[in-house]
Design an enzyme around this catalytic site. Structure first.
Site, PDB file in Angstrom:
ATOM      1  N   LYS A 105      32.434 123.856  78.705  1.00 15.63           N
ATOM      2  CA  LYS A 105      32.890 122.639  79.396  1.00 15.63           C
ATOM      3  C   LYS A 105      34.365 122.799  79.701  1.00 15.63           C
ATOM      4  O   LYS A 105      35.074 123.552  79.036  1.00 15.63           O
ATOM      5  CB  LYS A 105      32.687 121.430  78.481  1.00 15.63           C
ATOM      6  CG  LYS A 105      32.481 120.128  79.221  1.00 15.63           C
ATOM      7  CD  LYS A 105      31.072 120.049  79.757  1.00 15.63           C
ATOM      8  CE  LYS A 105      30.679 118.731  80.290  1.00 15.63           C
ATOM      9  NZ  LYS A 105      29.237 118.643  80.563  1.00 15.63           N
ATOM     10  N   GLY A 215      25.972 102.499  83.898  1.00 12.83           N
ATOM     11  CA  GLY A 215      26.685 103.588  84.573  1.00 12.83           C
ATOM     12  C   GLY A 215      25.968 103.975  85.855  1.00 12.83           C
ATOM     13  O   GLY A 215      25.223 104.955  85.903  1.00 12.83           O
ATOM     14  N   GLY A 217      26.410 105.631  88.485  1.00 17.62           N
ATOM     15  CA  GLY A 217      27.063 106.722  89.216  1.00 17.62           C
ATOM     16  C   GLY A 217      26.006 107.682  89.734  1.00 17.62           C
ATOM     17  O   GLY A 217      24.878 107.272  90.024  1.00 17.62           O
ATOM     18  N   ASN A 218      26.358 108.983  89.812  1.00 20.96           N
ATOM     19  CA  ASN A 218      25.397 109.974  90.337  1.00 20.96           C
ATOM     20  C   ASN A 218      24.059 109.912  89.617  1.00 20.96           C
ATOM     21  O   ASN A 218      23.013 109.696  90.228  1.00 20.96           O
ATOM     22  CB  ASN A 218      25.946 111.403  90.120  1.00 20.96           C
ATOM     23  CG  ASN A 218      27.112 111.680  91.017  1.00 20.96           C
ATOM     24  OD1 ASN A 218      27.200 111.149  92.112  1.00 20.96           O
ATOM     25  ND2 ASN A 218      28.042 112.499  90.551  1.00 20.96           N
ATOM     26  N   ALA A 219      24.105 110.130  88.304  1.00 27.18           N
ATOM     27  CA  ALA A 219      22.861 110.221  87.538  1.00 27.18           C
ATOM     28  C   ALA A 219      22.119 108.881  87.530  1.00 27.18           C
ATOM     29  O   ALA A 219      20.907 108.838  87.746  1.00 27.18           O
ATOM     30  CB  ALA A 219      23.178 110.685  86.116  1.00 27.18           C
ATOM     31  N   GLY A 220      22.851 107.797  87.297  1.00 22.92           N
ATOM     32  CA  GLY A 220      22.228 106.474  87.223  1.00 22.92           C
ATOM     33  C   GLY A 220      21.554 106.068  88.528  1.00 22.92           C
ATOM     34  O   GLY A 220      20.412 105.576  88.535  1.00 22.92           O
TER      35      GLY A 220
HETATM   36  P1  NAD Z   1      29.650 109.461  87.678  1.00 22.41           P
HETATM   37  O1  NAD Z   1      31.114 109.485  87.543  1.00 22.41           O
HETATM   38  O2  NAD Z   1      29.033 109.651  89.008  1.00 22.41           O
HETATM   39  O3  NAD Z   1      29.075 108.093  87.106  1.00 22.41           O
HETATM   40  C1  NAD Z   1      29.532 107.489  85.947  1.00 22.41           C
HETATM   41  C2  NAD Z   1      29.384 105.988  86.163  1.00 22.41           C
HETATM   42  O4  NAD Z   1      29.642 105.322  84.926  1.00 22.41           O
HETATM   43  C3  NAD Z   1      30.398 105.427  87.160  1.00 22.41           C
HETATM   44  O5  NAD Z   1      29.733 104.556  88.065  1.00 22.41           O
HETATM   45  C4  NAD Z   1      31.370 104.630  86.294  1.00 22.41           C
HETATM   46  O6  NAD Z   1      31.929 103.508  86.970  1.00 22.41           O
HETATM   47  C5  NAD Z   1      30.453 104.193  85.180  1.00 22.41           C
HETATM   48  N1  NAD Z   1      31.130 103.788  83.956  1.00 22.41           N
HETATM   49  C6  NAD Z   1      32.250 104.308  83.402  1.00 22.41           C
HETATM   50  N2  NAD Z   1      32.556 103.611  82.276  1.00 22.41           N
HETATM   51  C7  NAD Z   1      31.609 102.654  82.151  1.00 22.41           C
HETATM   52  C8  NAD Z   1      31.382 101.634  81.195  1.00 22.41           C
HETATM   53  N3  NAD Z   1      32.186 101.484  80.163  1.00 22.41           N
HETATM   54  N4  NAD Z   1      30.307 100.834  81.368  1.00 22.41           N
HETATM   55  C9  NAD Z   1      29.468 100.996  82.406  1.00 22.41           C
HETATM   56  N5  NAD Z   1      29.639 101.938  83.347  1.00 22.41           N
HETATM   57  C10 NAD Z   1      30.705 102.760  83.210  1.00 22.41           C
HETATM   58  O7  NAD Z   1      29.078 110.539  86.618  1.00 22.41           O
HETATM   59  P2  NAD Z   1      27.617 111.138  86.519  1.00 22.41           P
HETATM   60  O8  NAD Z   1      27.631 112.465  87.115  1.00 22.41           O
HETATM   61  O9  NAD Z   1      26.594 110.147  86.950  1.00 22.41           O
HETATM   62  O10 NAD Z   1      27.522 111.328  84.942  1.00 22.41           O
HETATM   63  C11 NAD Z   1      27.228 110.239  84.081  1.00 22.41           C
HETATM   64  C12 NAD Z   1      26.938 110.759  82.694  1.00 22.41           C
HETATM   65  O11 NAD Z   1      25.850 111.672  82.756  1.00 22.41           O
HETATM   66  C13 NAD Z   1      28.092 111.532  82.046  1.00 22.41           C
HETATM   67  O12 NAD Z   1      28.047 111.340  80.647  1.00 22.41           O
HETATM   68  C14 NAD Z   1      27.765 112.958  82.375  1.00 22.41           C
HETATM   69  O13 NAD Z   1      28.391 113.839  81.476  1.00 22.41           O
HETATM   70  C15 NAD Z   1      26.254 112.907  82.214  1.00 22.41           C
HETATM   71  N6  NAD Z   1      25.568 113.990  82.916  1.00 22.41           N
HETATM   72  C16 NAD Z   1      25.622 114.073  84.274  1.00 22.41           C
HETATM   73  C17 NAD Z   1      24.990 115.122  84.897  1.00 22.41           C
HETATM   74  C18 NAD Z   1      24.963 115.240  86.402  1.00 22.41           C
HETATM   75  O14 NAD Z   1      24.301 116.149  86.895  1.00 22.41           O
HETATM   76  N7  NAD Z   1      25.594 114.345  87.141  1.00 22.41           N
HETATM   77  C19 NAD Z   1      24.336 116.099  84.136  1.00 22.41           C
HETATM   78  C20 NAD Z   1      24.264 115.954  82.764  1.00 22.41           C
HETATM   79  C21 NAD Z   1      24.892 114.898  82.150  1.00 22.41           C
END
Ligand code: NAD
Length: 414
Positions: A105, A215, A217-220
């Site tokens: 990482k 959350g 974001g991308n994953a959600g």
């Molecule tokens: P992202 O930045 O696109 O989304 C994160 C979201 O969480 C954002 O919308 C942000 O506003 C929100 N957020 C931040 N703090 C918050 C809180 N206190 N309460 C509610 N929402 C909050 O990131 P992502 O890529 O979607 O990743 C999200 C999680 O998934 C991370 O922990 C990341 O490490 C994990 N993850 C992502 C991937 C991937 O492929 N994108 C892969 C494995 C793990």
């Protein structure tokens, strides 16, 4: 973010799994610490003419089973311990998914929300200049993570190719298709997670009628969009981001909510929604709860109030060890992060393979291969839960740690 030290949590998880596996103390020590850490500073020219010094990290936690693999985060509260924890979880994640990679990482302590596009590009290129000699498709392959994205990967790849003076797209993954990216990466993490929810629903004989996402974001967002395709439906009744948590018992249209979030930058003010607190979202009576934000969201303070039947951890490290025990005792079916979010790194691995032989697969093949990997991993972890009679995270750790320890032994390291 760091009031709870994530690395101490990660180390305690390794220790617990190692004890269950009766590993010797040398193996245990080896697995509790990163094999290599790089900490460096990067001077970056800002738009106003000043030079700002940023703190940056890259950790190759363990590379026994293959080159280190893991994202790069740009976050204002980044610390070496957050990166160590996340790098450790990548090792067990790639092992649980059974792909031939180790874990790593990286990160830069910076606030991308306060930077212009040019400043972001400067930080990205400077980061690569700092680590170029230590990364590569057979050494360590970074990818995007929180607040980094495919555009940043292209700048980084371009900087790397300039330094090594040859074409080398596989040095980083999650790139756009035009520069050696793969089909199916955008929704891979969510697709993997929702696939494990499908298997859990079959096992528990439940229908996933309602779900909530912490959350968005991308994953959600992708998880919300994939419910229909993979599970045949289910209502998204709550979603949150760093600015707000919203609720509507009648359900949101995931597509419209994604459009609103992309347009306004937040889920806030989505028509028909009611604002609730972040903690209320976590404790809603839903079939599936997806923590998809940052670490340490489910803690001893709120775990007792969680009512979801299934918790599918798309985020890395969203549950503290105390909360793990509480959720287990409450009979909540937790699909731990190193299993639930392994879809992303699995498809990143597919991207590396395709980059290596410069021949690209159809999207359906990616989906099919991802489904197979995650379904198998889910059932392997279920078998470990039954065999060891432990909570799901510990069972997943036992699977991952055993596979890594076995290779360390075969190599003669311990
Ligand atoms: P992202 O930045 O696109 O989304 C994160 C979201 O969480 C954002 O919308 C942000 O506003 C929100 N957020 C931040 N703090 C918050 C809180 N206190 N309460 C509610 N929402 C909050 O990131 P992502 O890529 O979607 O990743 C999200 C999680 O998934 C991370 O922990 C990341 O490490 C994990 N993850 C992502 C991937 C991937 O492929 N994108 C892969 C494995 C793990």
């Amino acid at each position: 973010m760091e009031s709870y030290n994530s690395f101490k949590v990660a180390q305690s998880q390794v220790l617990e799994a190692a004890k269950l596996l009766n590993l010797d103390s040398a193996t245990c020590d080896l697995l509790m610490w990163p094999q290599r850490e790089f900490t460096f500073t990067i001077p970056v020219k800002m738009d106003n003419g000043s030079v700002k010094i940023f703190h940056a990290y890259r950790i190759q936690y363990n590379y026994a089973r293959g080159p280190a693999k893991g994202g790069i985060r740009f976050h204002p509260e980044e610390t070496i311990d957050t990166i160590r924890a996340l790098a450790s979880w990548m090792v067990w994640k790639t092992a649980v998914a059974d792909i031939p990679l180790g874990g790593g990482k990286g990160g830069v302590r910076c606030d991308p929300k306060k930077m212009s596009e040019r400043e972001l590009e400067n930080v990205s290129r400077a980061y690569i200049r700092g680590v170029a000699q230590h990364i590569g498709i057979d050494k360590d392959i970074p990818a995007p993570d929180v607040y980094t994205n495919p555009q940043i990967m292209v700048w980084m790849m371009d900087e790397y190719e300039t330094i090594v003076n040859n074409h080398n797209p596989g040095v980083l993954t999650d790139k756009p298709l035009q520069v050696g990216g793969t089909e199916g990466r955008r929704d891979a993490t969510a697709r993997g997670g929702v696939t494990t929810v499908r298997e859990a629903c079959k096992l528990l004989k439940i229908e996933p009628k309602t779900f909530a996402i912490q959350g968005f974001g991308n994953a959600g967002q992708r998880a919300a969009l994939l419910h229909e395709e993979i599970l045949g439906g289910g209502k998204l009744i709550a979603a949150s981001d760093s600015r707000a948590a919203i609720y509507n018992p009648k359900g949101f249209d995931p597509k419209e909510l994604v459009t609103h979030k992309l347009k306004t930058g937040s889920v806030k003010d989505f028509p028909g929604s009611e604002i609730i607190s972040h903690d209320e979202l976590l404790t809603l009576n839903v079939d599936v709860l997806y923590p998809a934000a940052l670490e340490n969201s489910l803690t001893a303070d709120n775990a007792d109030k969680i009512k979801a039947k299934i918790v599918c951890e798309l985020a890395n490290g969203p549950t503290t060890p105390e909360a793990d025990i509480i959720l287990y005792q409450k009979g909540i079916h937790v699909i731990p992060d190193i299993l639930a979010s392994a879809g992303g790194v699995t498809v990143s691995y597919f991207e590396m393979v395709q980059d290596k032989y410069s021949y690209f697969w159809e999207e359906e093949l990616i989906h099919e291969r991802l489904d197979k990997k995650l379904t198998k991993a889910y059932h392997t972890v279920q078998d470990a839960i039954k065999e060891k009679k432990v909570h799901p995270r510990l069972a997943a750790m036992v699977v991952g740690v055993a596979r890594v320890a076995e290779v360390c032994k075969l190599r003669g390291w311990v």
